[in-house]
Each structure stands twice: as C-alpha cells, then as structure tokens.
Design a protein around this motif. Structure first.
Motif, PDB file in Angstrom:
ATOM      1  N   PRO A 137       3.517  78.051  27.872  1.00 18.82           N
ATOM      2  CA  PRO A 137       4.164  77.257  26.820  1.00 18.82           C
ATOM      3  C   PRO A 137       3.217  76.873  25.695  1.00 18.82           C
ATOM      4  N   GLY A 138       1.924  76.750  26.010  1.00 23.65           N
ATOM      5  CA  GLY A 138       0.945  76.367  24.995  1.00 23.65           C
ATOM      6  C   GLY A 138       0.745  77.444  23.935  1.00 23.65           C
ATOM      7  N   ASP A 139       1.173  78.663  24.201  1.00 19.68           N
ATOM      8  CA  ASP A 139       1.012  79.757  23.233  1.00 19.68           C
ATOM      9  C   ASP A 139       2.265  79.990  22.398  1.00 19.68           C
ATOM     10  N   ALA A 140       3.354  79.283  22.741  1.00 15.83           N
ATOM     11  CA  ALA A 140       4.640  79.609  22.105  1.00 15.83           C
ATOM     12  C   ALA A 140       4.734  79.023  20.699  1.00 15.83           C
ATOM     13  N   THR A 141       5.144  79.862  19.758  1.00 20.25           N
ATOM     14  CA  THR A 141       5.565  79.384  18.437  1.00 20.25           C
ATOM     15  C   THR A 141       6.847  80.141  18.127  1.00 20.25           C
ATOM     16  N   GLU A 142       7.613  79.648  17.159  1.00 23.70           N
ATOM     17  CA  GLU A 142       8.864  80.336  16.826  1.00 23.70           C
ATOM     18  C   GLU A 142       8.571  81.773  16.393  1.00 23.70           C
ATOM     19  N   THR A 143       7.525  81.935  15.584  1.00 27.35           N
ATOM     20  CA  THR A 143       7.200  83.272  15.075  1.00 27.35           C
ATOM     21  C   THR A 143       6.776  84.203  16.208  1.00 27.35           C
ATOM     22  N   LEU A 188      18.253  72.809  30.339  1.00 27.70           N
ATOM     23  CA  LEU A 188      17.752  73.768  29.342  1.00 27.70           C
ATOM     24  C   LEU A 188      18.640  75.011  29.220  1.00 27.70           C
ATOM     25  N   GLY A 189      19.508  75.239  30.200  1.00 29.68           N
ATOM     26  CA  GLY A 189      20.411  76.390  30.108  1.00 29.68           C
ATOM     27  C   GLY A 189      19.706  77.722  30.331  1.00 29.68           C
ATOM     28  N   ILE A 190      18.717  77.717  31.226  1.00 26.44           N
ATOM     29  CA  ILE A 190      18.012  78.963  31.544  1.00 26.44           C
ATOM     30  C   ILE A 190      18.759  79.716  32.650  1.00 26.44           C
ATOM     31  N   GLN A 191      18.362  80.980  32.875  1.00 27.66           N
ATOM     32  CA  GLN A 191      19.109  81.830  33.805  1.00 27.66           C
ATOM     33  C   GLN A 191      18.408  82.022  35.154  1.00 27.66           C
ATOM     34  N   HIS A 192      17.142  81.642  35.244  1.00 28.57           N
ATOM     35  CA  HIS A 192      16.366  81.989  36.455  1.00 28.57           C
ATOM     36  C   HIS A 192      15.282  80.945  36.671  1.00 28.57           C
ATOM     37  N   ILE A 193      15.051  80.597  37.925  1.00 27.89           N
ATOM     38  CA  ILE A 193      13.954  79.665  38.252  1.00 27.89           C
ATOM     39  C   ILE A 193      13.151  80.248  39.419  1.00 27.89           C
ATOM     40  N   SER A 194      11.833  80.303  39.252  1.00 30.13           N
ATOM     41  CA  SER A 194      10.935  80.636  40.369  1.00 30.13           C
ATOM     42  C   SER A 194      10.232  79.340  40.738  1.00 30.13           C
ATOM     43  N   SER A 195      10.252  78.993  42.002  1.00 32.23           N
ATOM     44  CA  SER A 195       9.682  77.697  42.366  1.00 32.23           C
ATOM     45  C   SER A 195       8.805  77.810  43.603  1.00 32.23           C
ATOM     46  N   TYR A 196       7.583  77.317  43.490  1.00 32.17           N
ATOM     47  CA  TYR A 196       6.605  77.450  44.571  1.00 32.17           C
ATOM     48  C   TYR A 196       6.016  76.087  44.893  1.00 32.17           C
ATOM     49  N   ALA A 239       6.635  72.857  26.719  1.00 31.21           N
ATOM     50  CA  ALA A 239       7.456  73.712  27.595  1.00 31.21           C
ATOM     51  C   ALA A 239       8.915  73.706  27.122  1.00 31.21           C
ATOM     52  N   ILE A 240       9.400  72.519  26.793  1.00 33.35           N
ATOM     53  CA  ILE A 240      10.803  72.413  26.347  1.00 33.35           C
ATOM     54  C   ILE A 240      10.970  73.126  24.998  1.00 33.35           C
ATOM     55  N   ASP A 241      10.020  72.916  24.107  1.00 31.67           N
ATOM     56  CA  ASP A 241      10.077  73.608  22.802  1.00 31.67           C
ATOM     57  C   ASP A 241      10.069  75.127  22.999  1.00 31.67           C
ATOM     58  N   ALA A 242       9.223  75.591  23.939  1.00 31.57           N
ATOM     59  CA  ALA A 242       9.110  77.047  24.164  1.00 31.57           C
ATOM     60  C   ALA A 242      10.469  77.620  24.560  1.00 31.57           C
ATOM     61  N   VAL A 243      11.168  76.921  25.448  1.00 31.90           N
ATOM     62  CA  VAL A 243      12.487  77.432  25.883  1.00 31.90           C
ATOM     63  C   VAL A 243      13.458  77.408  24.700  1.00 31.90           C
ATOM     64  N   HIS A 244      13.476  76.307  23.954  1.00 31.02           N
ATOM     65  CA  HIS A 244      14.412  76.216  22.818  1.00 31.02           C
ATOM     66  C   HIS A 244      14.129  77.298  21.775  1.00 31.02           C
ATOM     67  N   TRP A 245      12.857  77.506  21.472  1.00 30.14           N
ATOM     68  CA  TRP A 245      12.502  78.522  20.462  1.00 30.14           C
ATOM     69  C   TRP A 245      12.854  79.920  20.964  1.00 30.14           C
ATOM     70  N   ALA A 246      12.636  80.135  22.274  1.00 32.05           N
ATOM     71  CA  ALA A 246      12.976  81.454  22.844  1.00 32.05           C
ATOM     72  C   ALA A 246      14.487  81.693  22.708  1.00 32.05           C
ATOM     73  N   GLN A 247      15.259  80.658  23.016  1.00 30.92           N
ATOM     74  CA  GLN A 247      16.719  80.813  22.897  1.00 30.92           C
ATOM     75  C   GLN A 247      17.112  81.069  21.441  1.00 30.92           C
ATOM     76  N   LYS A 248      16.452  80.340  20.541  1.00 35.97           N
ATOM     77  CA  LYS A 248      16.748  80.525  19.116  1.00 35.97           C
ATOM     78  C   LYS A 248      16.371  81.938  18.657  1.00 35.97           C
ATOM     79  N   ALA A 249      15.319  82.491  19.259  1.00 41.08           N
ATOM     80  CA  ALA A 249      14.881  83.852  18.898  1.00 41.08           C
ATOM     81  C   ALA A 249      15.828  84.907  19.478  1.00 41.08           C
ATOM     82  N   GLY A 250      16.741  84.473  20.353  1.00 42.60           N
ATOM     83  CA  GLY A 250      17.723  85.426  20.888  1.00 42.60           C
ATOM     84  C   GLY A 250      17.516  85.793  22.346  1.00 42.60           C
TER      85      GLY A 250
END
Ligand code: SF4
Length: 361
Positions: free
Chosen positions: A90-96, A174-182, A133-144
C-alpha cells in the motif's frame, strides 16, 4: 494450461516477522529487471501449453517502476493470460501507478494490507499505514480493477478479538473480491521471534488465535465468501486461478532469484541469491537445482496440498492409509463430503499441519 511466476525480491524495508528471500538493495533493481527479461526470453517456451496465469510476487513487485512491470509482462506475452496478478505494498500505491500497471496488463491485485490498525502495523515493522491501505484499494477500484485481494494477519502481538473483528468489517466494507488471511508465525531467526524470546512481546495464546480464525471463517462465509483454501476466501468466481493451479499440480515456470518451477514430475529452482542469479543468467552458466518427485513425494504432496483446499482429497486406496484417515475421521478432524472426498473439519483446520504430518508417508 500453465502459469508463470516472477519473483521480485526487493523490499524498501524488512518486516520484523519475515523470513522470505528478499533484499533492500534497491540500487540493483535495474540490472535485475534486465536479467529477468533474459531469463523470460530463454525459458518462456519451456512448456508448449499456453500461459493462462501470471503472478508477480516478492519481495515487493511494486518497488519496480510501472514501465518495468510493462516490460516484464510484454516479454512474457499475455495473449492467453486470463489472470495477471501483482502483489502491491500500500505504501507504493498512487492513482497514476495503479492506472499504469493496469494498462500494462495487470488485472488482479494482491494488496499487503495485513492490518487496519496503525499501532499493529508499526509493531510488526510494516512501512505503510491503514489510511494508505484503504486509499490503495479505492484508487485501484477507480483505476478499474475489479479483482482485488487483500492480505490480513491475525494473532498479532497485543491484538484483541474486537480489533480483529473491526479489521474484517473494514475489509468487507471495501468491496473487495478476495481475502488471504494468515496467523502470525514466529519463524526462526526473525527479529520478531527474538523479541518474543526476550519477553518483550505480548504473544497471543493458541485459543485466542483459534477464536480469531473461526470468527474469520464464519464472518466471511456470512458475507458470501467461499472458504476455498485454509487461508483463502473468495466471492464466487474470484478464486485465485494461479494459486489454485499450484494446488492442482498444473505446470508453472518460476522466473527470478529463488523462484521454483514445476513441470512433469520435476521441481527445479533458481538460487535464492541475487549475485548468483544475475551472474548465472548473464554468463549463461546458471545451474538450477532440481529434484524428480517419487511416487511417495507425489502422495505426500497430494495430502499436503489437497487437505488445504475445500475440494480435499480422494479416498486413499490402501487399507493402511485408509486406517489412518478413519482414525482422524473418528476424532472429528477430517470428514467425508457427499461426493466421497475427504476434507478437514473446522476443528481439523486448527491443527492442519499436524494432521498432514501424521498422514504423510
Ligand atoms: S514486504 Fe513482504 S517480503 Fe518484504 S520484508 Fe515485508 S513481508 Fe517480507
């Protein structure tokens, strides 16, 4: 059909619990990418089968520029690829960045969220925050992106059941489709294990860890997720195709330092050493170690991988093996499904590794 795994071993910072092969020598990324491209060109036709899945894992693939991600995917060729996953910090995510990796061909993200509690992220040495982390998911969704997985960890030091419940709820919102949990593992030699051993960590007990796992399974089931592997949950149609092929024995080519390949009954692997990998590929002298799986190895793998999935395994054929399974069924740790397969019960999932060890020959 086959898969390609590409290992990107770079991390900006080492997490305190991690014992994976990775390095913080970011200055070596450029020569590593050039080396990967050479290995891809040389090996991508090792299988005649079309490449159906591609997985960029690490380490941290998102430490690479999006232009390098594109070069890697172009070199592989995505003509037949149905699923192209990339792990993202998530620390690497930007909209671009998210828009450009999507344009490059990535169609599934695996985001290393781990927790939505900043104090817990800090405690285990993650470099991002819950907001990132939350921004990363939102931006990913916005990117399609419409196929997003997140990783979540439980049994973190000091973590309470209520904090865990909140994390799961935030994930669902967040409306994601998959969760991996350890559950957190204290691997030998890690900084976190040293902290535990010197008494400077409040470790979660086994009962609480099991309670967290049971809550996770129940809550996600109620939210419509299928529990298709011991640590993986997906909305219908969103199981990871790439990981499912590991569990099914589909051939895959592993590219990069430390990456494993599997073809026929042969498993091979590149050295998990940056210098040995780069110089070996560039001089044409890289020796991949390999092993040919025996019937015993194949039986054991079938137990180890099959029992982790909701498909389970078929009935054992010999009377001695059957007796072992019957004993575990009597103890409530395994059960038969309607289509006569054997799967772990919820109680069995708590001690799955011990069951697997018990059944291996
Ligand atoms: S980002 Fe992943 S690979 Fe890198 S140190 Fe953390 S857990 Fe390990």
């Amino acid at each position: 059909m086959a898969g390609i795994y590409v290992h990107i071993p770079f991390c900006k910072k080492r997490c305190l619990y991690c014992d994976f092969f990775s390095t913080t020598l970011l200055e070596r990324r450029a020569e590593y990418v050039e080396t990967l491209l050479k290995e891809i060109a040389k090996r991508k036709n090792e299988t005649n089968e079309p490449i159906r899945t591609v997985y960029l894992g690490g380490g941290t693939p998102s430490t690479l520029e999006s232009s390098d991600i594109k070069r890697i995917l172009d070199a592989i060729g995505l003509e037949n690829a149905e699923e192209v996953t990339m792990e993202l910090n998530p620390g690497d995510a930007t909209e671009t960045y998210l828009k450009t990796i999507q344009a490059a061909g990535v169609n599934r993200l695996s985001i290393g969220v781990q927790s939505f509690k900043d104090h817990l992220l800090h405690l285990i040495g993650r470099r991002h925050t819950a907001k990132q982390a939350i921004d990363a998911v939102h931006w990913a969704q916005k990117a399609g992106f419409d196929n997003i997985s997140i990783d979540l960890m439980y049994a973190l030091p000091t973590q309470t059941i209520n904090q865990w419940k909140e994390d799961i709820q935030i994930a669902l919102n967040l409306g994601i489709q998959h969760i991996s949990s350890y559950g957190l593992m204290y691997e030998e030699g890690t900084a976190l294990t040293k902290m535990r051993d010197t008494g400077s960590l409040e470790v979660i007990d086994e009962d609480t860890e099991n309670e967290m796992y049971d809550y996770l399974c129940e809550r996600l089931k109620n939210a419509g997720f299928e529990h298709y592997e011991v640590s993986n949950f997906a909305l219908p149609g969103y199981e990871s195709k790439h990981n499912s092929s590991y569990w099914d024995g589909t051939p895959y080519i592993g590219i990069g330092a430390g990456a494993h390949s599997y073809m026929g009954n042969i498993r091979s692997w590149n050295p998990d050493n940056l210098n040995a990998y780069i110089s070996g590929i560039n001089s044409g002298t890289l020796q991949r170690e390999s092993e040919t799986l025996t019937d015993k190895d194949i039986y054991n793998e079938r137990i180890m991988l099959g029992l982790r999935t909701h498909r389970g395994i078929s009935e054992p054929t010999t009377s001695q093996h059957r007796a072992n399974f019957e004993r575990l069924i009597q103890n409530g740790l395994l059960q038969r499904t309607e289509d006569k397969r054997i799967v772990a019960t919820q109680q069995g999932l708590h001690i799955l590794n011990r069951i697997i060890e018990d059944l291996m020959i």
